[in-house]
Design a protein around this motif. Structure first.
Motif: not given
Length: 184
Positions: A38-40, A43, A60-61, A180, A182
């Motif tokens: 969940g770490t961004v 962005e 990452v996504h 983004k 993440e």
């Protein structure tokens, strides 16, 4: 990162117990070798070129959107601008420094401009064309795990929160692209 003088400390211990994470309030200030899910890492929806430093190997996504093209308006003829392309999915990153480009929205009017392309690691979400006979942005995907969708002709609908939308048919400007990244 934590330093002792000018030397970077790789591991932190409390007695003989290795500390995995240190927080200052709710902000992670140290990790023993991984990012929490969940770490961004990045962005932005502001056009420009950015540098991203990744400290740990991670999966990452990625969401990447090209800028929308400007809308066309001249006398009695009007057409909306075209939307930018969209790329998304999971990919692996190794520790290192990466470059990110976010494309701007094209200006509208009697000579509308194409939206700018957004890119990350050779993957390109093309910008949408101007409303005067332009086409939607083209997605070029080179990384396994990512998928792309081309933009749409004369579309004021963006992919994520309106980013990458074509300008309105009254000669409106297209919206900027978006990126983004993440940790999953």
């Amino acid at each position: 990162m934590i330093y002792k003088g000018s030397t970077k400390i790789k591991d932190v211990y409390f007695g003989s117990t290795k500390i995995k994470e240190i927080y200052k309030g709710s902000i992670l200030v140290y990790s023993s070798g991984s990012y929490p899910s969940g770490t961004v890492l990045f962005e932005s929806a502001t056009a420009g070129t950015y540098t991203l430093q990744v400290d740990f190997n991670c999966t990452v996504h990625l969401d990447l959107v090209g800028g929308g093209g400007g809308g066309y308006h001249e006398f009695v003829f009007s057409k909306a601008g075209c939307s930018g392309a969209y790329i998304s999915g999971n990919m692996s990153l190794t520790a290192g420094i990466y470059s990110i480009v976010i494309g701007g929205g094209g200006s509208g009017g009697s000579n509308p401009a194409k939206g700018g392309s957004s890119s990350f690691e050779g993957n390109t979400a093309g910008g949408g064309g101007g409303g005067n006979n332009g086409s939607g942005g083209t997605a070029t995907v080179v990384t396994q795990g990512l998928t792309g969708q081309n933009g749409k002709k004369e579309s004021t609908v963006g992919w994520i929160d309106g980013f990458g939308a074509g300008g309105s048919k009254d000669g409106g400007n297209g919206t900027a692209g978006y990126c983004k990244i993440e940790v999953v």
